[in-house]
Design a protein around this motif. Structure first.
Motif, PDB file in Angstrom:
ATOM      1  N   ARG A 113      -4.795  -0.746  -8.307  1.00  0.00           N
ATOM      2  CA  ARG A 113      -4.755  -1.459  -7.009  1.00  0.00           C
ATOM      3  C   ARG A 113      -5.510  -2.785  -7.102  1.00  0.00           C
ATOM      4  O   ARG A 113      -5.026  -3.834  -6.648  1.00  0.00           O
ATOM      5  CB  ARG A 113      -5.358  -0.554  -5.941  1.00  0.00           C
ATOM      6  CG  ARG A 113      -5.658  -1.242  -4.605  1.00  0.00           C
ATOM      7  CD  ARG A 113      -7.139  -1.548  -4.422  1.00  0.00           C
ATOM      8  NE  ARG A 113      -7.418  -2.138  -3.131  1.00  0.00           N
ATOM      9  CZ  ARG A 113      -7.886  -1.469  -2.093  1.00  0.00           C
ATOM     10  NH1 ARG A 113      -8.125  -0.170  -2.209  1.00  0.00           N
ATOM     11  NH2 ARG A 113      -8.131  -2.090  -0.960  1.00  0.00           N
ATOM     12  N   GLU A 117      -4.232  -6.748  -6.975  1.00  0.00           N
ATOM     13  CA  GLU A 117      -4.783  -7.734  -6.049  1.00  0.00           C
ATOM     14  C   GLU A 117      -5.248  -8.989  -6.780  1.00  0.00           C
ATOM     15  O   GLU A 117      -5.043 -10.111  -6.299  1.00  0.00           O
ATOM     16  CB  GLU A 117      -5.936  -7.111  -5.253  1.00  0.00           C
ATOM     17  CG  GLU A 117      -5.465  -6.076  -4.240  1.00  0.00           C
ATOM     18  CD  GLU A 117      -6.598  -5.475  -3.427  1.00  0.00           C
ATOM     19  OE1 GLU A 117      -7.777  -5.798  -3.708  1.00  0.00           O
ATOM     20  OE2 GLU A 117      -6.315  -4.677  -2.510  1.00  0.00           O
ATOM     21  N   HIS A 120      -2.343 -11.052  -7.760  1.00  0.00           N
ATOM     22  CA  HIS A 120      -1.808 -11.741  -6.582  1.00  0.00           C
ATOM     23  C   HIS A 120      -2.612 -12.992  -6.231  1.00  0.00           C
ATOM     24  O   HIS A 120      -2.047 -14.018  -5.843  1.00  0.00           O
ATOM     25  CB  HIS A 120      -1.830 -10.817  -5.357  1.00  0.00           C
ATOM     26  CG  HIS A 120      -0.675  -9.883  -5.261  1.00  0.00           C
ATOM     27  ND1 HIS A 120       0.624 -10.254  -5.521  1.00  0.00           N
ATOM     28  CD2 HIS A 120      -0.613  -8.568  -4.907  1.00  0.00           C
ATOM     29  CE1 HIS A 120       1.427  -9.222  -5.330  1.00  0.00           C
ATOM     30  NE2 HIS A 120       0.707  -8.180  -4.972  1.00  0.00           N
ATOM     31  N   SER A 121      -3.943 -12.890  -6.352  1.00  0.00           N
ATOM     32  CA  SER A 121      -4.802 -13.886  -5.709  1.00  0.00           C
ATOM     33  C   SER A 121      -5.608 -14.795  -6.635  1.00  0.00           C
ATOM     34  O   SER A 121      -6.023 -15.879  -6.208  1.00  0.00           O
ATOM     35  CB  SER A 121      -5.789 -13.169  -4.776  1.00  0.00           C
ATOM     36  OG  SER A 121      -6.622 -12.279  -5.520  1.00  0.00           O
ATOM     37  N   GLN A 198       0.907  -0.382  -1.077  1.00  0.00           N
ATOM     38  CA  GLN A 198       2.128  -0.216  -0.295  1.00  0.00           C
ATOM     39  C   GLN A 198       2.355  -1.424   0.623  1.00  0.00           C
ATOM     40  O   GLN A 198       3.491  -1.886   0.782  1.00  0.00           O
ATOM     41  CB  GLN A 198       2.024   1.059   0.549  1.00  0.00           C
ATOM     42  CG  GLN A 198       3.293   1.432   1.277  1.00  0.00           C
ATOM     43  CD  GLN A 198       3.152   2.786   1.976  1.00  0.00           C
ATOM     44  OE1 GLN A 198       3.971   3.660   1.801  1.00  0.00           O
ATOM     45  NE2 GLN A 198       2.107   2.945   2.767  1.00  0.00           N
ATOM     46  N   ASP A 199       1.275  -1.953   1.194  1.00  0.00           N
ATOM     47  CA  ASP A 199       1.388  -3.089   2.111  1.00  0.00           C
ATOM     48  C   ASP A 199       1.749  -4.381   1.381  1.00  0.00           C
ATOM     49  O   ASP A 199       2.482  -5.210   1.915  1.00  0.00           O
ATOM     50  CB  ASP A 199       0.080  -3.288   2.885  1.00  0.00           C
ATOM     51  CG  ASP A 199      -0.185  -2.167   3.875  1.00  0.00           C
ATOM     52  OD1 ASP A 199       0.748  -1.368   4.114  1.00  0.00           O
ATOM     53  OD2 ASP A 199      -1.315  -2.080   4.393  1.00  0.00           O
ATOM     54  N   ARG A 200       1.193  -4.546   0.168  1.00  0.00           N
ATOM     55  CA  ARG A 200       1.483  -5.772  -0.590  1.00  0.00           C
ATOM     56  C   ARG A 200       1.775  -5.399  -2.049  1.00  0.00           C
ATOM     57  O   ARG A 200       0.960  -5.602  -2.942  1.00  0.00           O
ATOM     58  CB  ARG A 200       0.299  -6.731  -0.507  1.00  0.00           C
ATOM     59  CG  ARG A 200       0.681  -8.139  -0.943  1.00  0.00           C
ATOM     60  CD  ARG A 200      -0.509  -9.067  -0.931  1.00  0.00           C
ATOM     61  NE  ARG A 200      -0.136 -10.385  -1.398  1.00  0.00           N
ATOM     62  CZ  ARG A 200      -0.998 -11.329  -1.771  1.00  0.00           C
ATOM     63  NH1 ARG A 200      -2.295 -11.081  -1.746  1.00  0.00           N
ATOM     64  NH2 ARG A 200      -0.582 -12.510  -2.191  1.00  0.00           N
ATOM     65  N   LYS A 232      10.993  -2.826   0.266  1.00  0.00           N
ATOM     66  CA  LYS A 232      10.410  -4.161   0.146  1.00  0.00           C
ATOM     67  C   LYS A 232      10.962  -4.925  -1.046  1.00  0.00           C
ATOM     68  O   LYS A 232      10.456  -5.985  -1.405  1.00  0.00           O
ATOM     69  CB  LYS A 232       8.883  -4.055   0.062  1.00  0.00           C
ATOM     70  CG  LYS A 232       8.269  -3.520   1.357  1.00  0.00           C
ATOM     71  CD  LYS A 232       6.770  -3.641   1.388  1.00  0.00           C
ATOM     72  CE  LYS A 232       6.233  -3.226   2.759  1.00  0.00           C
ATOM     73  NZ  LYS A 232       4.781  -3.432   2.889  1.00  0.00           N
TER      74      LYS A 232
END
Length: 286
Positions: A113, A117, A120-121, A198-200, A232
């Motif tokens: 997880r 992240e 992504h960032s 799940q959200d992103r 998604k």
């Protein structure tokens, strides 16, 4: 460097094996994230699947206290670990190779997880090319009974019965309060791994290997999660081994498990090759 602070293992294949399997293209780097309490001798059996295919493998299992305590109380210690794991790619100068993940249970998925992240960032990792991920016996959500079974198995028989009972009770109360009763509030401070990914979700393909006989991770949790990813637009595949226990699919079905891992990795690499060919054609046409 910072990567020296974590206890990991990296294996490089011989040049002949890599060339035979990947024929001049860069061999994949497979990052294996072990389940809570996983011993490296067990994780190495999984990495051998990829070493025999000419892949570089990095093995790492997060400490028990980090998985069961830090995450339960919302302390993001695993984020620092995720950062160090990604830095290993630069330490060994394999950051330009295709990256592939193989995660196990919630213990591995919690760490995955934070890796997702960061990818992504963090601009530092924007050039990394992730081609896919296999998720074995995960993720699960809000299952106190399953978490207790996982902790019981992890503690093992050597710990005294009294201490085991105290630890299990404290853990159960903490998880029940923070992750179920108060979660509608605490999620704004610290989402659990299940909801966060799940959200992103990441865009690369995922392959979920699970079993309806799993007593730690509910198969319905996995199925709901992968359906959400599909909705998604994430390429998702899955396989239910039906009868094997938690993180026991390879042990019970070694040939089938190995073949599925091999075929999925090859498919991800072909997808990458096709994407790169289209990019070259686009550049040449302009």
């Amino acid at each position: 460097m910072a990567a020296d602070e974590i206890d990991y293992n990296i294996v490089f294949p011989d040049a002949g094996t890599s060339e035979r399997h990947w024929q001049g293209t860069k061999e994949p780097v497979v990052i294996l994230l072990g389940w809570a309490g996983c011993k490296d001798k067990h994780l190495s059996k999984y990495s051998s699947i990829y070493n025999e295919q000419g892949c570089v493998t990095i093995r790492y299992t997060a400490p028990l206290k980090t998985v069961f305590i830090s995450e339960s109380f919302g302390y993001k210690e695993l984020r620092n670990t995720a950062l160090k794991l990604l830095e290993i790619l630069y330490d060994y100068e394999v950051e330009n190779s295709p990256i592939f993940f193989h995660t196990f249970s919630n213990g591995g998925f919690m760490l995955y997880r934070y890796i997702v992240e960061l990818l992504h960032s963090d601009k530092q990792f924007s050039s990394l090319s992730v081609v896919g991920a296999i998720v074995d016996s995960a993720p699960g959500s809000g299952n106190v009974r399953g978490a207790l079974r996982a902790l019981t198995a992890t503690l093992g028989p050597k710990i005294s019965p009294v201490l085991r009972y105290i630890l299990l009770v404290l853990f159960a109360v903490t998880v029940f309060l923070l992750r179920i009763v108060l979660y509608p509030l605490t999620k704004y401070i610290h989402k659990n791994h299940y909801d966060a990914v799940q959200d992103r979700p990441p865009a690369w393909p995922h392959f979920f290997l699970y079993s309806r006989a799993d007593q730690v991770i509910r198969h319905k949790d996995v199925e709901v999660f992968l359906e959400t990813l599909k909705q998604k637009g994430v390429p998702v595949d899955s396989f239910d081994f039906v009868s094997s226990p938690h993180v026991g699919h390879f042990r019970y079905f070694p040939e089938e498990y190995t073949l599925k891992c091999h075929d999925f990795l090859v498919a991800c690499m072909k997808e990458l090759e096709g994407t790169e060919t289209k990019k070259r054609q686009h550049i040449q046409s302009h």
